[in-house]
Write a protein that holds these residues in place. Structure first.
Motif, short mmCIF file in Angstrom:
data_model
loop_
_atom_site.label_atom_id
_atom_site.label_comp_id
_atom_site.label_asym_id
_atom_site.label_seq_id
_atom_site.Cartn_x
_atom_site.Cartn_y
_atom_site.Cartn_z
N HIS A 1 -7.53 2.27 3.06
CA HIS A 1 -8.24 1.20 2.33
C HIS A 1 -7.59 0.88 0.99
CE1 HIS A 1 -10.16 4.55 0.19
NE2 HIS A 1 -10.55 3.66 -0.72
N ASP A 2 -6.97 1.88 0.35
CA ASP A 2 -6.32 1.64 -0.95
C ASP A 2 -4.80 1.58 -0.83
OD1 ASP A 2 -8.46 1.31 -2.68
OD2 ASP A 2 -8.67 3.45 -3.11
N LYS B 1 -2.42 0.13 -3.41
CA LYS B 1 -2.15 0.77 -4.71
C LYS B 1 -0.70 1.20 -4.84
CE LYS B 1 -6.81 2.00 -6.09
NZ LYS B 1 -7.80 3.07 -6.31
N HIS C 1 -4.64 -4.63 -5.69
CA HIS C 1 -4.39 -3.72 -4.57
C HIS C 1 -5.08 -4.19 -3.29
CE1 HIS C 1 -8.37 -1.83 -5.41
NE2 HIS C 1 -8.29 -1.30 -4.23
N HIS D 1 -12.73 -4.36 0.91
CA HIS D 1 -13.62 -3.22 0.60
C HIS D 1 -14.22 -3.28 -0.80
CE1 HIS D 1 -9.77 -1.58 -0.96
NE2 HIS D 1 -10.50 -0.79 -1.71
N HIS D 2 -13.77 -4.21 -1.64
CA HIS D 2 -14.43 -4.39 -2.94
C HIS D 2 -15.30 -5.65 -2.95
CE1 HIS D 2 -12.65 -1.03 -5.12
NE2 HIS D 2 -11.53 -1.30 -4.47
N ASP E 1 -16.33 4.66 -0.24
CA ASP E 1 -15.39 4.49 -1.36
C ASP E 1 -16.12 4.67 -2.69
OD1 ASP E 1 -13.08 3.68 -2.80
OD2 ASP E 1 -13.72 1.59 -2.77
#
Ligand SMILES: [Fe+2]
Ligand SMILES: [Fe+2]
Length: 300
Positions: free
Chosen positions: A141-142, A145, A170, A196-197, A223
């Motif tokens: 998911h990240d 980054k 990201h 996801h954010h 998360d």
């Protein structure tokens, strides 16, 4: 369709520029980028057998609050069995190795989100095969980054607006990179990386859409839970478990996340592992968030 402009460049892990700043990302750009990926190896390798992933996960599950959430041995066995099905290609594994070496916070975080979201998928996703697909999104998911400077990821003082924008990049970078590496524009992990954010009430980023995608939301809730309960560079003391669950409950009250996902998380935090549909989430707010929490505070 995802229709945005990139405010920062997207690089591959070996630092090749894939898309420059200012790219107005359209479907045809993504297809062109994916078809340029002729050299990447698509051989699938079991993730749990990669380096120390399995033993690191087993260790993290013994540390609070993972130890409470995973106190049921049957749960642990089922989650490990699901996670054993997850396979990635070499470039994806290289990104995990990158975090392991250069950003241990993110390394631990992606493994914990992997474990938590696999656990919740047992409750919330009906088909075994779909649970495996869901599980495979947690560690990625990240992914974006890798495009955010490590100095920003590890900064202990408040981020400037510019640094915050770079960090939020990201989501877009992860989407582009996972489309590129999977050569699949409909890839679930790419969608999770991108959204996801985002929040149900439209208060998230990068697009501020009204998130209506359970598969993404399960990862989003895990998360937040792991971010709150972990020590972070910007917050040496983590939220205690109660405060963290209260924060997430408040997010459900504001319709940022779904109630049943919060119920499932709270149910696994109870000693008697009640079924999530029978779990009454406490509305009482007694937790005390940690002091000196600079997350979300901006300086210009
Ligand atoms: Fe993220
Ligand atoms: Fe995350």
């Amino acid at each position: 369709m995802f229709d945005v402009t990139l405010d920062y460049p997207v690089y591959s892990l070996d630092r090749r520029l894939l898309l420059p700043t200012g790219t107005a990302l359209m479907e045809e750009d993504l297809y062109a980028l994916m078809s340029s990926n002729t050299t990447e190896n698509l051989k699938q390798i079991p993730f749990m057998q990669f380096e120390t992933v399995r033993e690191d996960i087993l260790l993290f599950l013994t540390q609070p609050p993972g130890d409470a959430v995973f106190s049921d041995e049957e749960d642990v066995a089922e989650v490990m069995a699901l996670m054993d099905h997850v396979q990635f290609t070499q470039p994806i594994l290289d990104s995990v190795q990158y975090f392991r070496e250069y950003d241990p916070y993110t390394y631990r975080h992606i493994l914990m989100v992997f474990a938590y979201s696999t656990l919740l998928s047992k409750d919330l996703i009906p088909h075994y095969r779909s649970r495996i697909w869901e599980a495979a999104t947690g560690p990625l998911h990240d992914f974006g980054k890798i495009c955010v400077p490590v100095e920003i990821l590890q900064k202990r003082s408040p981020l400037t607006r510019e640094e915050r924008n770079n960090l939020e990049h990201h989501t877009k970078a992860g989407y582009v990179l996972l489309c590129y590496y999977s050569q699949d524009i409909g890839n679930l992990a790419a969608r999770v990386a991108r959204n996801h954010h985002e929040r149900r009430n439209g208060s998230g980023y990068p697009q501020g859409i009204n998130l209506d995608d359970r598969l993404v939301e399960i990862v989003a809730v895990c998360d937040i839970y792991d971010a709150l309960t972990s020590k972070r560079p910007y917050r040496p003391v983590s939220f205690d478990n109660r405060s963290a669950l209260e924060e997430i409950t408040m997010m459900a009250e504001k319709n940022e996340v779904s109630w049943d996902i919060v119920q499932a998380l709270v149910a696994h935090n109870r000693q008697r592992k009640t079924h999530f549909t029978e779990c009454n989430v406490s509305m009482e707010k007694r937790g005390i968030p940690p002091p000196n929490n600079v997350y979300g505070i901006l300086i210009d």
